[in-house]
Design a protein around this motif. Structure first.
Motif, PDB file in Angstrom:
ATOM      1  N   ALA A  73      42.515 -98.131 -14.286  1.00  8.48           N
ATOM      2  CA  ALA A  73      41.614 -97.001 -14.529  1.00  8.48           C
ATOM      3  C   ALA A  73      41.221 -96.917 -15.989  1.00  8.48           C
ATOM      4  N   ASN A  74      42.142 -97.252 -16.885  1.00  7.33           N
ATOM      5  CA  ASN A  74      41.821 -97.237 -18.306  1.00  7.33           C
ATOM      6  C   ASN A  74      40.782 -98.295 -18.659  1.00  7.33           C
ATOM      7  N   ILE A  75      40.930 -99.483 -18.113  1.00  9.38           N
ATOM      8  CA  ILE A  75      39.961-100.550 -18.391  1.00  9.38           C
ATOM      9  C   ILE A  75      38.577-100.153 -17.895  1.00  9.38           C
ATOM     10  N   ILE A  76      38.515 -99.673 -16.647  1.00  8.05           N
ATOM     11  CA  ILE A  76      37.231 -99.252 -16.086  1.00  8.05           C
ATOM     12  C   ILE A  76      36.649 -98.099 -16.894  1.00  8.05           C
ATOM     13  N   GLY A  77      37.480 -97.127 -17.239  1.00  6.87           N
ATOM     14  CA  GLY A  77      37.002 -95.974 -17.993  1.00  6.87           C
ATOM     15  C   GLY A  77      36.486 -96.343 -19.367  1.00  6.87           C
ATOM     16  N   PHE A  78      37.195 -97.243 -20.058  1.00  2.00           N
ATOM     17  CA  PHE A  78      36.787 -97.616 -21.408  1.00  2.00           C
ATOM     18  C   PHE A  78      35.490 -98.430 -21.402  1.00  2.00           C
ATOM     19  N   MET A  79      35.298 -99.250 -20.381  1.00  5.46           N
ATOM     20  CA  MET A  79      34.106-100.101 -20.403  1.00  5.46           C
ATOM     21  C   MET A  79      32.906 -99.466 -19.696  1.00  5.46           C
ATOM     22  N   MET A  80      33.128 -98.442 -18.886  1.00 13.31           N
ATOM     23  CA  MET A  80      32.058 -97.900 -18.046  1.00 13.31           C
ATOM     24  C   MET A  80      30.860 -97.420 -18.866  1.00 13.31           C
ATOM     25  N   MET A  81      31.098 -96.592 -19.859  1.00 12.68           N
ATOM     26  CA  MET A  81      29.987 -96.037 -20.630  1.00 12.68           C
ATOM     27  C   MET A  81      29.196 -97.136 -21.321  1.00 12.68           C
ATOM     28  N   PHE A  82      29.916 -98.105 -21.909  1.00 14.96           N
ATOM     29  CA  PHE A  82      29.238 -99.166 -22.642  1.00 14.96           C
ATOM     30  C   PHE A  82      28.451-100.087 -21.710  1.00 14.96           C
ATOM     31  N   LEU A  83      29.007-100.370 -20.535  1.00 14.24           N
ATOM     32  CA  LEU A  83      28.298-101.229 -19.579  1.00 14.24           C
ATOM     33  C   LEU A  83      27.034-100.548 -19.064  1.00 14.24           C
ATOM     34  N   LEU A  84      27.129 -99.249 -18.791  1.00 17.98           N
ATOM     35  CA  LEU A  84      25.954 -98.524 -18.315  1.00 17.98           C
ATOM     36  C   LEU A  84      24.875 -98.466 -19.394  1.00 17.98           C
ATOM     37  N   MET A  85      25.296 -98.322 -20.645  1.00 20.15           N
ATOM     38  CA  MET A  85      24.331 -98.345 -21.750  1.00 20.15           C
ATOM     39  C   MET A  85      23.723 -99.736 -21.919  1.00 20.15           C
ATOM     40  N   GLU A  86      24.549-100.762 -21.664  1.00 19.56           N
ATOM     41  CA  GLU A  86      24.077-102.138 -21.814  1.00 19.56           C
ATOM     42  C   GLU A  86      22.972-102.456 -20.817  1.00 19.56           C
ATOM     43  N   VAL A  87      23.003-101.818 -19.654  1.00 22.09           N
ATOM     44  CA  VAL A  87      21.985-102.087 -18.630  1.00 22.09           C
ATOM     45  C   VAL A  87      20.590-101.796 -19.170  1.00 22.09           C
ATOM     46  N   PHE A  88      20.452-100.739 -19.978  1.00 19.74           N
ATOM     47  CA  PHE A  88      19.139-100.407 -20.548  1.00 19.74           C
ATOM     48  C   PHE A  88      18.653-101.526 -21.450  1.00 19.74           C
ATOM     49  N   ALA A  89      19.583-102.153 -22.195  1.00 22.55           N
ATOM     50  CA  ALA A  89      19.198-103.287 -23.034  1.00 22.55           C
ATOM     51  C   ALA A  89      18.851-104.502 -22.179  1.00 22.55           C
ATOM     52  N   ASN A  90      19.582-104.687 -21.076  1.00 25.88           N
ATOM     53  CA  ASN A  90      19.354-105.848 -20.215  1.00 25.88           C
ATOM     54  C   ASN A  90      18.072-105.747 -19.402  1.00 25.88           C
ATOM     55  N   LEU A  91      17.546-104.541 -19.266  1.00 30.36           N
ATOM     56  CA  LEU A  91      16.317-104.356 -18.497  1.00 30.36           C
ATOM     57  C   LEU A  91      15.085-104.412 -19.410  1.00 30.36           C
ATOM     58  N   PHE A  92      15.261-105.007 -20.576  1.00 34.94           N
ATOM     59  CA  PHE A  92      14.186-105.042 -21.570  1.00 34.94           C
ATOM     60  C   PHE A  92      12.933-105.757 -21.047  1.00 34.94           C
ATOM     61  N   ALA A  93      13.121-106.825 -20.267  1.00 39.37           N
ATOM     62  CA  ALA A  93      11.972-107.614 -19.808  1.00 39.37           C
ATOM     63  C   ALA A  93      11.081-106.781 -18.888  1.00 39.37           C
ATOM     64  N   PHE A  94      11.686-106.032 -17.982  1.00 43.33           N
ATOM     65  CA  PHE A  94      10.900-105.161 -17.097  1.00 43.33           C
ATOM     66  C   PHE A  94      10.177-104.093 -17.903  1.00 43.33           C
ATOM     67  N   ALA A  95      10.891-103.493 -18.873  1.00 40.05           N
ATOM     68  CA  ALA A  95      10.283-102.443 -19.688  1.00 40.05           C
ATOM     69  C   ALA A  95       9.107-102.996 -20.496  1.00 40.05           C
ATOM     70  N   ASP A  96       9.279-104.190 -21.053  1.00 45.36           N
ATOM     71  CA  ASP A  96       8.196-104.801 -21.833  1.00 45.36           C
ATOM     72  C   ASP A  96       7.000-105.146 -20.953  1.00 45.36           C
ATOM     73  N   ASP A  97       7.269-105.697 -19.768  1.00 43.27           N
ATOM     74  CA  ASP A  97       6.183-106.042 -18.838  1.00 43.27           C
ATOM     75  C   ASP A  97       5.370-104.808 -18.470  1.00 43.27           C
ATOM     76  N   LYS A  98       6.054-103.699 -18.267  1.00 43.81           N
ATOM     77  CA  LYS A  98       5.384-102.462 -17.876  1.00 43.81           C
ATOM     78  C   LYS A  98       4.554-101.908 -19.029  1.00 43.81           C
ATOM     79  N   GLU A  99       5.118-101.899 -20.235  1.00 43.02           N
ATOM     80  CA  GLU A  99       4.415-101.328 -21.375  1.00 43.02           C
ATOM     81  C   GLU A  99       3.212-102.174 -21.783  1.00 43.02           C
TER      82      GLU A  99
END
Length: 326
Positions: A134-160
């Motif tokens: 639970a500690n591992i999941i809890g510590f990485m959860m926020m950062f992984l969810l934030m990382e998704v926004f960076a990883n979706l850059f190609a879709f965001a750029d294509d749209k803009e």
């Protein structure tokens, strides 16, 4: 299939200029996972106590899994408490009673007193500490969810940049295009999963099996992708969508107890926290640790269902904005 292959290859090629940022973000997440493993090893210790006495150590209480006791004939300086080198000082009065000096609350003082008298004492209102999983999941959860926004850059750029309208007008599979972005985002979780494999085969306790971690990361990825896709679909500017999304992720993850159990006494706030998907996800993870996952499967179903709804709304809006107009 051709659309999928072409799109995901293009995304990886577009990642190269961003590789430094990606490496730094990944390194930060990996460090948080290692920290979670380390903290779990010491989290059962309720305090570092200095027992000030000149009596024989044979007749004195000994250190236990919950209390680390150091015997000293002289009281350390008060600054050691301020610097959190120690959590409390204990002296033995003439009547044999302990006197506790600490900068922490009275409830902590009472807890130390109870553990000094009986190392195996059952503490009132004490909750089962989170395990390493639970500690591992809890510590990485926020950062992984934030990382998704960076990883979706190609879709965001294509749209803009208007590329999305050309893509939908071309004889390609829009479903394959979206699938490529989703798979790319999930593939960016591989460094974290590889670290779990390394920790496990180096003999560290990681809490869950590798298969269980794969499932949890997949659900976490599904939620993050759905949320990031929804905001990028509804908000025109990618920077605005990313900033808003990351702010929401940080706030809700902290409230949900990603790093620590959030104590709340406000009824309205308590209700809000209960409906947060991160809170339900962490609840399910803690149930898994206790072997009660199937009895509380609603928590994970709630997160998956909410993710599917957000993804479906994103697809519907994209179809209305682009595909039906062509």
């Amino acid at each position: 299939m051709r659309t999928f292959t072409t799109t995901i290859t293009n995304i990886y090629e577009r990642t190269i200029p961003r590789i430094i940022t990606l490496i730094l973000l990944t390194a930060f997440i990996l460090a948080s996972m290692v920290l979670a493993v380390h903290l779990t090893e010491v989290q059962q210790v309720k305090g570092r106590i200095v027992l000030v006495t000149d009596k024989s150590a044979v007749t004195l209480p000994q250190s236990s899994a919950r209390l680390n006791i150091t015997v000293s004939p002289e009281k350390p300086p008060h600054s050691a408490l301020v610097e959190q080198k120690y959590d409390a000082y204990a002296t033995i009065g003439e009547n044999g009673e302990y006197q506790i000096e600490t900068l922490r609350s009275d409830s902590y003082k009472n807890m130390v007193l109870a553990l000094l008298k009986n190392p195996d004492a059952i503490l009132k209102d004490s909750k089962t500490a989170r395990g390493v999983g639970a500690n591992i999941i809890g510590f990485m959860m926020m950062f992984l969810l934030m990382e998704v926004f960076a990883n979706l850059f190609a879709f965001a750029d294509d749209k803009e940049q208007g590329q999305l309208r050309r893509i939908t007008a071309a004889p390609v599979s829009f479903g394959g295009y979206l699938a490529a972005h989703c798979v790319y985002c999930l593939s960016m979780f591989l460094p974290e999963y590889i670290l779990l494999i390394i920790l496990k085969y180096c003999g560290f306790d990681i809490g869950f099996t590798l298969l269980q971690y794969a499932g949890l990361l997949a659900v976490m990825g599904l939620f993050g992708i759905s949320f990031a896709l929804l905001l990028n679909t509804l908000i025109n500017k990618p920077d605005n969508a990313s900033m808003l999304g990351r702010s929401i992720i940080v706030l809700t993850s902290m409230l949900a107890g990603s790093f620590y159990l959030f104590t709340k006494k406000n009824i309205l706030l308590d209700l809000i926290i209960k409906v947060l998907p991160q809170k339900q996800f962490m609840n399910f993870v803690e149930y898994m640790e206790r072997g009660e996952a199937w009895q509380h499967s609603f928590s994970i179903i709630y997160v998956i269902a909410l993710s599917i709804v957000m993804f479906a709304v994103s697809c519907a809006v994209l179809q209305m904005k682009y595909i039906k107009r062509v």
